[in-house]
Design an enzyme around this catalytic site. Structure first.
Site, PDB file in Angstrom:
ATOM      1  N   CYS A 130      -0.607  18.945 -23.207  1.00  0.00           N
ATOM      2  CA  CYS A 130      -1.986  19.361 -23.476  1.00  0.00           C
ATOM      3  C   CYS A 130      -2.491  20.450 -22.540  1.00  0.00           C
ATOM      4  CB  CYS A 130      -2.925  18.147 -23.427  1.00  0.00           C
ATOM      5  SG  CYS A 130      -3.349  17.613 -21.751  1.00  0.00           S
ATOM      6  N   GLN A 141       0.837  -1.204   0.000  1.00  0.00           N
ATOM      7  CA  GLN A 141       0.000   0.000   0.000  1.00  0.00           C
ATOM      8  C   GLN A 141       0.869   1.250   0.000  1.00  0.00           C
ATOM      9  OE1 GLN A 141      -3.645  -0.977   2.825  1.00  0.00           O
ATOM     10  NE2 GLN A 141      -1.791  -1.843   3.694  1.00  0.00           N
ATOM     11  N   HIS A 147      -1.386   1.150  -4.592  1.00  0.00           N
ATOM     12  CA  HIS A 147      -1.804   2.554  -4.652  1.00  0.00           C
ATOM     13  C   HIS A 147      -0.897   3.402  -5.540  1.00  0.00           C
ATOM     14  CE1 HIS A 147      -3.873   1.705  -0.562  1.00  0.00           C
ATOM     15  NE2 HIS A 147      -4.629   1.345  -1.567  1.00  0.00           N
ATOM     16  N   ASN A 190       2.422  -5.849  13.269  1.00  0.00           N
ATOM     17  CA  ASN A 190       2.040  -4.436  13.294  1.00  0.00           C
ATOM     18  C   ASN A 190       2.066  -3.914  14.719  1.00  0.00           C
ATOM     19  OD1 ASN A 190       1.021  -2.114  11.723  1.00  0.00           O
ATOM     20  ND2 ASN A 190      -0.759  -2.296  13.067  1.00  0.00           N
ATOM     21  N   CYS A 215       8.532  -3.982  12.722  1.00  0.00           N
ATOM     22  CA  CYS A 215       8.653  -4.870  11.561  1.00  0.00           C
ATOM     23  C   CYS A 215      10.083  -5.383  11.425  1.00  0.00           C
ATOM     24  CB  CYS A 215       8.255  -4.127  10.288  1.00  0.00           C
ATOM     25  SG  CYS A 215       6.565  -3.521  10.307  1.00  0.00           S
TER      26      CYS A 215
HETATM   27 ZN   LIG Z   1      -1.781  16.141 -20.989  1.00  0.00          ZN
END
Ligand SMILES: [Zn+2]
Length: 292
Positions: free
Chosen positions: A197, A117, A135, A260, A278
């Site tokens: 763009c 994550q 993620h 944890n 950990c």
């Molecule tokens: Zn763009």
């Protein structure tokens, strides 16, 4: 996978530390297709703060959500101003013994996939290869309107070039390359747009309120299907996008171990819980390498 052979659950707060480490080593030694899920607790030793306290509650203001980032220019300016400060250290963070131990676990052939994550890329930096960045990664920036992508390090140069007065500012590190910069006029911060763009650029990470891309979910589910046990490292599993895999695996009969410091959302699903750092809990994986 039957529930037979389940290890003693170590949820008692006063369980002997070395006994819990031994139980973890036994758990890892028992399986050959581990599905590993990691979170912020892996990277705190690399100087990257985490979001939650031992009860799984927010330590700080929750991170920006997707709708706000896309819809509010001032919120975007605040995000990138803080990120410009935070990146200077985040971008230089290196892997620690937890990352190295998990890379060694993969090298030993006992791991099917590592799903993280975290967005810091430190598992890969330590040598892990079978990694899914659930993620995304903070080291890349992408345009929300076209296919343009650029390294975060390049975007950092562009941010600094148009905001020279902000370069001297400093603030404490916050999670995910953020910094606790406040009490400044963010409307004066210039956010470069897409060079192709003119669209909105966003770090290539999944923000709160945004979905994990479907192909990524499918890859993770396939790995979970092939796994014989789950090992959670440094996550409270408070975010549903990670918790869902532990819940699905446990429902399918996979034993689950977690390392944890503090509560996890899946405590009632765990076969084994080790409430220690950990790096200390996984040290046996590096000792195996030293002995080999
Ligand atoms: Zn763009």
């Amino acid at each position: 996978m039957s529930a037979s052979g389940i290890l003693v659950a170590c949820l008692e707060p006063f369980m002997d530390v070395s006994a819990s480490f031994s139980a973890l080593a036994a758990f890892v030694g028992r399986y050959e297709r581990l599905f590993v899920l990691t979170g912020a607790g892996c990277s705190t030793d690399s100087g990257i703060p985490d979001y939650r306290d031992a009860d799984g509650q927010w330590k700080r203001t929750p991170p920006i959500d997707f709708q706000l980032f896309m819809g509010d220019g001032l919120a975007r300016a605040r995000y990138w101003a803080r990120s410009m400060i935070g990146w200077r250290r985040f971008g230089k963070a290196g892997p620690n013994d937890t990352h190295r131990a998990l890379a060694q676990l993969e090298a030993s052939g006992r791991m099917r996939m590592l799903v993280t994550q975290n967005v810091d890329g430190l598992h890969q930096a330590a040598g892990s290869r079978a990694v899914v960045d659930l993620h995304g990664r903070l080291d890349e920036v992408r345009c929300m309107h076209c296919a343009h992508r650029e390294p975060r390090a390049v975007f950092q140069q562009r941010l600094q070039a148009v905001n020279p007065a902000w370069i001297a500012l400093d603030a404490a590190d916050a999670p995910d390359g953020d910094a606790d910069l406040e009490a400044v006029d963010f409307s004066r911060f210039a956010v470069p747009s897409c060079p192709a763009c003119g669209g909105i650029l966003k770090p290539d990470v999944v923000f709160f309120g945004e979905q994990v891309p479907a192909p990524r979910v499918a890859t993770v589910l396939r790995a979970l299907d092939e796994a014989d046990a789950i090992l959670v490292v440094g996550s409270s599993l408070m975010v549903h996008s990670g918790y869902r895999y532990v819940r699905a695996g446990a429902s399918a009969g996979l034993p689950v171990a977690a390392v944890n410091l503090g509560r996890t959302r899946a405590d009632d699903l765990l076969t084994l819980k080790v409430e220690q750092s950990c790096a200390e809990a996984l040290a046996f994986m590096l000792e195996d390498r030293a002995a080999a």
